[in-house]
Scaffold this active site. Structure first.
Site, mmCIF file in Angstrom:
data_model
loop_
_atom_site.group_PDB
_atom_site.id
_atom_site.type_symbol
_atom_site.label_atom_id
_atom_site.label_comp_id
_atom_site.label_asym_id
_atom_site.label_seq_id
_atom_site.Cartn_x
_atom_site.Cartn_y
_atom_site.Cartn_z
ATOM 1 N N VAL A 92 0.838 -1.206 0.000
ATOM 2 C CA VAL A 92 0.000 0.000 0.000
ATOM 3 C C VAL A 92 0.872 1.255 0.000
ATOM 4 C CG1 VAL A 92 -1.787 1.303 1.244
ATOM 5 C CG2 VAL A 92 -1.906 -1.196 1.157
ATOM 6 N N CYS A 93 1.971 1.209 0.741
ATOM 7 C CA CYS A 93 2.823 2.396 0.911
ATOM 8 C C CYS A 93 3.289 3.034 -0.396
ATOM 9 C CB CYS A 93 4.031 2.063 1.788
ATOM 10 S SG CYS A 93 3.575 1.557 3.457
#
Length: 181
Positions: free
Chosen positions: A52-53
């Protein structure tokens, strides 16, 4: 995690090692941005080389000019080292890397800043997804923290920054350009 209210108070000051947009190591500090009369958008993410980052980090970088136009500096922070940050930046986006970034990625390796901002998951040594908008005077104006499974919305961050900069009262669903109350 701290339950103390932080919004509408002076933001915790920080100085951290960071990988700068030119890929050199340097320090970033809230005091430096305040001296330049800039807003600071400080965001924490759990760790490098995750899934996700990079979507958040690259989305913010791709729209960095919009933050720059609003006299705001963006700083990304995790508890990883600057060396890990640089390796991730040097990894192409097609390979789950970041590629070139337009703002610094800071290393909170001793967890001090994550702890002071109330986002540190102590037993894991990683930060929650916290985003903070700090005025040029150092006042913490906005704080949002969410579960690490959910990425943040760049449009919403820009909208809130612009709302804060109006200095007025912005109703629900206010959009830049609309009247304040």
């Amino acid at each position: 995690m701290s339950d103390k209210r932080m919004v509408a108070k002076q933001a915790p000051r920080f100085e951290m090692e960071a990988v700068m947009p030119n890929k050199e190591f340097s320090k970033v500090s809230l005091e430096d941005y305040m001296k330049k009369d800039q807003w600071t958008v400080l965001f924490f993410y759990p760790m490098d080389f995750t899934h996700v980052c990079p979507t958040e980090i690259t989305s913010l970088s791709d729209r960095y000019d919009e933050f720059e136009d609003l006299d705001a500096e963006v700083i990304g922070v995790s508890t990883d080292t600057v060396h890990t940050h640089l390796a991730w930046i040097n990894t192409h986006r097609d390979n789950n890397g970041l590629g070139d970034l337009n703002y610094p990625l800071a290393a909170d390796t001793n967890h001090t800043v994550s702890r002071e901002y109330g986002v540190l998951i102590e037993d894991e040594g990683v930060a929650l997804r916290g985003l903070f908008i700090i005025s040029p005077e150092g006042e913490l104006m906005y704080s949002v923290v969410n579960h690490n499974n959910i990425g943040r919305d760049v449009d919403e961050t820009l909208r809130v920054l612009q709302a804060l900069q109006t200095g007025g009262l912005c109703p629900a669903n206010w959009k830049p350009g609309q009247a304040t109350l």
